[in-house]
Design a protein around this motif. Structure first.
Motif, PDB file in Angstrom:
ATOM      1  N   GLU A  66       3.120  27.266  -9.109  1.00 53.79           N
ATOM      2  CA  GLU A  66       2.667  28.573  -9.590  1.00 53.79           C
ATOM      3  C   GLU A  66       2.463  29.463  -8.384  1.00 53.79           C
ATOM      4  O   GLU A  66       1.626  29.185  -7.520  1.00 53.79           O
ATOM      5  CB  GLU A  66       1.362  28.450 -10.386  1.00 53.79           C
ATOM      6  N   ASP A  67       3.238  30.534  -8.312  1.00 52.36           N
ATOM      7  CA  ASP A  67       3.164  31.504  -7.213  1.00 52.36           C
ATOM      8  C   ASP A  67       3.222  30.822  -5.843  1.00 52.36           C
ATOM      9  O   ASP A  67       2.485  31.170  -4.921  1.00 52.36           O
ATOM     10  CB  ASP A  67       1.901  32.353  -7.352  1.00 52.36           C
ATOM     11  N   PHE A  81      -2.421  33.771  -2.605  1.00 51.12           N
ATOM     12  CA  PHE A  81      -2.128  33.383  -3.989  1.00 51.12           C
ATOM     13  C   PHE A  81      -2.469  34.587  -4.868  1.00 51.12           C
ATOM     14  O   PHE A  81      -3.546  34.686  -5.429  1.00 51.12           O
ATOM     15  CB  PHE A  81      -2.962  32.152  -4.352  1.00 51.12           C
ATOM     16  N   VAL A 121      -1.520  35.839  -7.722  1.00 50.71           N
ATOM     17  CA  VAL A 121      -1.770  35.726  -9.163  1.00 50.71           C
ATOM     18  C   VAL A 121      -3.252  35.452  -9.418  1.00 50.71           C
ATOM     19  O   VAL A 121      -3.877  36.068 -10.269  1.00 50.71           O
ATOM     20  CB  VAL A 121      -0.894  34.613  -9.791  1.00 50.71           C
TER      21      VAL A 121
END
Length: 178
Positions: free
Chosen positions: A153-154, A49, A51
């Motif tokens: 998200e991502d 992950f 981000v």
């Protein structure tokens, strides 16, 4: 500022007292390299992950918690971290990360409660978190409620959640101030 707490957990059918210490660090003032190293290990290494693993502009204005386990030699070993930011007129916690070998010892709970204590002492009426879908029940046990549908998200599903200052029960408030 330092927080000290005794953490009790079951290990191989025996009670063990663990000493953990938490520190508040200001992103633009203190060295947050240990926080970023844990974040990179957990979010970058384990979850891919990227981000969440990388340092970003919000970090310089964030309040971090860095939790240390005190080992048998009395040494501080960094084990968990998280941050509090004020964004778009609201307090938000995030980037809660616990080293893999230290999970199951309630260190994530400790970090979240330190962050909540800081936010509420700064006047927050509510605090938000963008929880990874697999961590929703963790936040619900603390008192967070779901606000909306999952979002991506991502490549990881998240849910926006919040907790209000008045929703922490008495026992939770007592634990915050130990």
């Amino acid at each position: 500022m330092l927080f000290y707490a005794e953490m009790l957990y079951k290990e191989e059918q025996r009670s063990v007292v663990m000493y953990i210490q938490g520190r508040y660090l200001l992103g633009g003032l203190h060295d947050i390299s240990e926080c970023l190293a844990i974040r990179k290990e957990v979010f970058g290494g384990e979850q891919q992950f990227l981000v969440a693993a990388s340092e970003n502009l919000e970090d310089k204005d964030a309040i971090f918690v860095l939790a240390y386990e005190i080992n048998e030699l009395g040494e501080e070993v960094p084990v968990a971290t998280g941050r509090l930011i004020f964004l778009e007129d609201r307090f938000k916690i995030g980037r809660i990360a616990v080293k893999k070998e230290c999970r199951g010892k309630h260190y994530g709970d400790f970090v979240v409660r330190m962050l909540l204590d800081k936010a509420f002492s700064m006047g927050a009426k509510e605090v938000f978190v963008g929880a990874q879908a697999h961590a929703v029940s963790f936040y619900e046990r603390i008192g967070f409620i779901k606000l909306e549908e999952e979002y991506l998200e991502d490549g990881i599903y998240h849910l926006m959640m919040k907790i209000e200052a008045c929703s922490l029960d008495c026992s939770a408030k007592e634990r915050l101030h130990k």
